[in-house]
Write an enzyme that holds these catalytic residues in place. Structure first.
Site, PDB file in Angstrom:
ATOM      1  CB  SER A 105       5.677  -4.849   1.002  1.00 21.54           C
ATOM      2  OG  SER A 105       6.583  -4.377   0.046  1.00 21.54           O
ATOM      3  CG  ASP A 159       5.276   2.965   0.455  1.00 23.79           C
ATOM      4  OD1 ASP A 159       6.464   2.781   0.159  1.00 23.79           O
ATOM      5  OD2 ASP A 159       4.496   2.043   0.768  1.00 23.79           O
ATOM      6  CG  HIS A 191       7.366   0.165   2.166  1.00 27.59           C
ATOM      7  ND1 HIS A 191       6.287  -0.051   1.333  1.00 27.59           N
ATOM      8  CD2 HIS A 191       8.012  -1.021   2.245  1.00 27.59           C
ATOM      9  CE1 HIS A 191       6.296  -1.298   0.911  1.00 27.59           C
ATOM     10  NE2 HIS A 191       7.333  -1.914   1.468  1.00 27.59           N
TER      11      HIS A 191
END
Length: 225
Positions: A105, A159, A191
């Site tokens: 991320s 995601d 995610h």
């Protein structure tokens, strides 16, 4: 020969919370691998109404898309810290081609920014559910050596935090720079870090170490792919 894996966590997380990733690196080629799992400084995060949490730079909107606002000054400050971590390992005798910068991320975004602006070719970079945190004009500052660093980019198609198209856009940008970037899509993944991705991550790094000559494979052993 020694190698170094620098893992950069996502916003709101910590380095120690990611220790379990090491469990996927049991192959003998990682016997002399050192890990760096730093924790980002705590700071107010705009999207969370100013709540203070570990983060490499601010987040002002979610989901993150290829068109999201880029806080480049903050990113560049964090890049300097990452470069210092890399420099320390190289000064201690680890070859740059055995240094891998990886992250999830926001950590993945910082990883790719750090690789692009590092003046040497590194062993590789692995980006999980990340995005490009720098404006396209940054390409003027990317050295020929940096473009030789191979990249693995993994992204779930479902995601909802960092959109899949943001990952695709980032990968496309790297390829336009002439970089070797393998973009691997995971259908229906959201995610989060999944075992399937981490196993591929381990296999990819293993192959990089073997191909660089940083680790000698025992006679009769087979490459895991």
């Amino acid at each position: 020969m020694a190698s170094f894996i620098l893992w950069l966590h996502g916003s709101g997380d910590s380095g120690p919370a990611n220790e379990s990733i090491k469990e996927h690196f049991t192959d003998p080629v990682f016997k002399n691998t050192k890990w760096g799992l730093p924790t980002a400084p705590s700071r107010p995060i705009t999207i969370n109404r100013g709540a203070v949490m570990p983060a490499w730079f601010d987040v002002t909107d979610v989901p993150i898309t290829s068109q999201s606002v880029r806080h480049e000054d903050e990113v560049l400050k964090a890049v300097k810290d990452v470069h210092s971590m890399i420099d320390k390992q190289i000064a201690n005798g680890i070859s740059p081609t055995n240094v891998f910068v990886c992250g999830f991320s926001q950590g993945g975004a910082l990883a790719i920014a750090s690789i692009l602006l590092y003046p040497k070719t590194l062993g590789g970079g692995v980006i999980f559910s990340g995005s490009m945190p720098l404006n396209p004009s940054i390409k003027e500052q990317v050295s020929p050596e940096a473009t030789k660093t191979p990249i693995l980019w993994l992204h779930g198609t479902d995601d909802k935090i960092v959109l899949f198209e943001a990952g695709e856009s980032g990968s496309k940008f790297l390829k336009e720079l002439g970089m070797n970037c393998e973009f691997k899509a995971y259908p229906d993944f959201g995610h989060s870090l999944m075992d399937e991705e981490l196993e591929y991550f381990s296999s990819w790094l293993r192959s990089r170490l073997l191909s660089s000559g940083g680790v000698q494979q025992r006679r009769g052993c087979c490459s895991q792919m």
